[in-house]
Enzyme design. Structure first.
Site, PDB file in Angstrom:
ATOM      1  N   GLU A   1      50.217  47.294  50.361  1.00 49.39           N
ATOM      2  CA  GLU A   1      50.699  46.037  50.208  1.00 49.39           C
ATOM      3  C   GLU A   1      52.196  45.974  50.331  1.00 49.39           C
ATOM      4  O   GLU A   1      52.928  45.036  50.789  1.00 49.39           O
ATOM      5  CB  GLU A   1      50.377  45.374  48.774  1.00 49.39           C
ATOM      6  CG  GLU A   1      50.920  44.081  48.567  1.00 49.39           C
ATOM      7  CD  GLU A   1      50.182  43.156  47.773  1.00 49.39           C
ATOM      8  OE1 GLU A   1      50.866  42.185  47.183  1.00 49.39           O
ATOM      9  OE2 GLU A   1      48.955  43.261  47.665  1.00 49.39           O
TER      10      GLU A   1
ATOM     11  N   HIS B   1      43.967  48.986  38.617  1.00 48.90           N
ATOM     12  CA  HIS B   1      43.176  48.544  39.651  1.00 48.90           C
ATOM     13  C   HIS B   1      42.568  49.897  40.640  1.00 48.90           C
ATOM     14  O   HIS B   1      41.204  49.621  40.628  1.00 48.90           O
ATOM     15  CB  HIS B   1      44.145  47.732  40.671  1.00 48.90           C
ATOM     16  CG  HIS B   1      43.298  47.029  41.569  1.00 48.90           C
ATOM     17  ND1 HIS B   1      42.792  47.469  43.050  1.00 48.90           N
ATOM     18  CD2 HIS B   1      42.687  45.751  41.394  1.00 48.90           C
ATOM     19  CE1 HIS B   1      41.973  46.818  43.579  1.00 48.90           C
ATOM     20  NE2 HIS B   1      41.754  45.821  43.017  1.00 48.90           N
TER      21      HIS B   1
ATOM     22  N   VAL C   1      50.037  41.805  35.520  1.00 51.20           N
ATOM     23  CA  VAL C   1      49.551  40.707  35.051  1.00 51.20           C
ATOM     24  C   VAL C   1      48.298  40.938  34.459  1.00 51.20           C
ATOM     25  O   VAL C   1      47.502  41.827  35.061  1.00 51.20           O
ATOM     26  CB  VAL C   1      49.374  39.444  36.040  1.00 51.20           C
ATOM     27  CG1 VAL C   1      50.821  39.189  36.735  1.00 51.20           C
ATOM     28  CG2 VAL C   1      48.341  39.658  37.009  1.00 51.20           C
TER      29      VAL C   1
ATOM     30  N   HIS D   1      40.772  41.029  36.695  1.00 51.76           N
ATOM     31  CA  HIS D   1      40.189  42.154  36.300  1.00 51.76           C
ATOM     32  C   HIS D   1      40.506  42.458  34.798  1.00 51.76           C
ATOM     33  O   HIS D   1      39.509  43.083  34.224  1.00 51.76           O
ATOM     34  CB  HIS D   1      41.135  43.393  36.904  1.00 51.76           C
ATOM     35  CG  HIS D   1      40.711  43.350  38.422  1.00 51.76           C
ATOM     36  ND1 HIS D   1      39.448  43.836  38.694  1.00 51.76           N
ATOM     37  CD2 HIS D   1      41.604  43.251  39.637  1.00 51.76           C
ATOM     38  CE1 HIS D   1      39.479  43.530  40.125  1.00 51.76           C
ATOM     39  NE2 HIS D   1      40.687  43.563  40.482  1.00 51.76           N
TER      40      HIS D   1
END
Length: 333
Positions: A160, A217, A276, A280
């Site tokens: 990203e 993640h 944040v 998830h």
């Protein structure tokens, strides 16, 4: 101008911040890092559906989307994946942006999200407009910004972040100077600082009978190594009851369960290792449905406490991003 660009890129390599003075490398956020750090678009879509169905995400009007014009000649654009969890967005991304405003009063701080799905969802549900990266860059151009500093809130330098750099490249001639700061976990000093931040934040649970587990993640990219590196650092520094796992990669939930099972713990504390606390954290970690980290540890016989706060709420984490933005600004000199 080409000579200036090459010089800037060389400086950025040496300093650790991506810098451009007429050329760059850039792209598109919190969940969407690759399959990445903070997730993919498909994931984000599921997250939005889940949050609206199962959670009161907070008052969107309390959050400043930072999409104002009249920017001036110097802008600091904070780029995040984004989240539709209004309270978490304000307390994490908004707090990071606020720290930037306090640290750099000569710069106008603005917001850009990379997840269009999240942008559209917030717009549809809350009638709040948040710029995507292209819109934020166009806003800067239309406002006559000359010096643009971009600070991503990504956890790692993954796909990203690369996409962000690619997108910024297409605007390289639109500004006199451009600098892009580094993600949270870049240098060894960053890892040390993040370790200090998360262990101090969870010190109240460190009682010898509690396993403190962080859920990241995860990504299929090589940058997934940041999780094992953080685990090794914690262990080397005597934090033997701290464990790092991921939702989408390795170490997996099963890996963390097995590692915790080797100890003699009675209680487990779960926290997200994400900027944040979105889908998830609320579902995969703290959800009551089968398959969540919470239910898995409960089924294994542990007393479980979930602390659903994103890393962005910690002042120490905000300060690291400020330091990275400062390095990017300094590189322009």
């Amino acid at each position: 101008m080409k000579q200036r660009v090459v010089k800037a890129l060389l400086v950025s390599t040496l300093m650790g911040a991506m810098v451009l003075t007429g050329c760059s490398t850039g792209s598109k956020e919190e969940p969407a890092e690759e399959k990445t750090e903070e997730s993919e678009e498909a994931e984000a879509e599921d997250a939005e559906e889940a949050d609206e169905e199962n959670y009161e995400t907070g008052d969107a009007s309390l959050d400043d989307p930072r999409n104002q014009d009249e920017i001036g000649e110097q802008e600091l654009l904070v780029v995040s994946f984004g989240t539709s969890y209004n309270d978490s967005r304000r307390l994490t991304i908004g707090a990071i942006e606020g720290a930037m405003e306090e640290a750099f009063p000569d710069y106008s701080v603005r917001r850009g999200f990379t997840s269009q799905i999240i942008i559209d969802h917030v717009k549809s549900r809350d009638e709040v407009t948040i710029d995507n990266v292209e819109e934020a860059l166009d806003r800067a151009v239309d406002n006559g910004v000359k010096t643009l500093v971009i600070q991503p809130t990504h956890l790692m330098n993954g796909l990203e972040y690369d996409e962000l750099m690619e997108e910024v490249t297409s605007y390289s001639d639109a500004f006199e100077k451009i600098a892009v700061g580094e993600p949270l976990l870049t240098s060894d000093a960053d890892f040390e600082a993040v370790m200090k931040a998360i262990t101090e934040d969870t010190a109240e649970y460190d009682d010898g009978e509690t396993a403190i587990c962080f859920m990241g993640h995860g990504t299929e990219a090589e940058s997934n190594a940041v999780y094992s590196k953080m685990q090794e650092l914690l262990t080397e520094n005597g934090y033997d009851n701290y464990y790092i796992g991921t939702v989408e990669a390795e170490p997996s939930l099963d890996d963390v369960l097995a590692a915790v099972g080797e100890g003699e713990y009675k209680k487990v504390v779960l926290k997200p290792l994400m900027i944040v606390a979105g889908d998830h954290a609320n579902n995969d970690m703290a959800g009551d449905e089968e398959g969540s980290w919470k239910t898995a540890f409960e089924d294994a016989g542990y007393e479980v406490e979930c602390v659903v706060n994103g890393l962005g709420e910690l002042e120490a984490i905000q300060n690291i991003f400020v330091e990275h933005a400062q390095a990017a600004i300094d590189s322009l000199k």
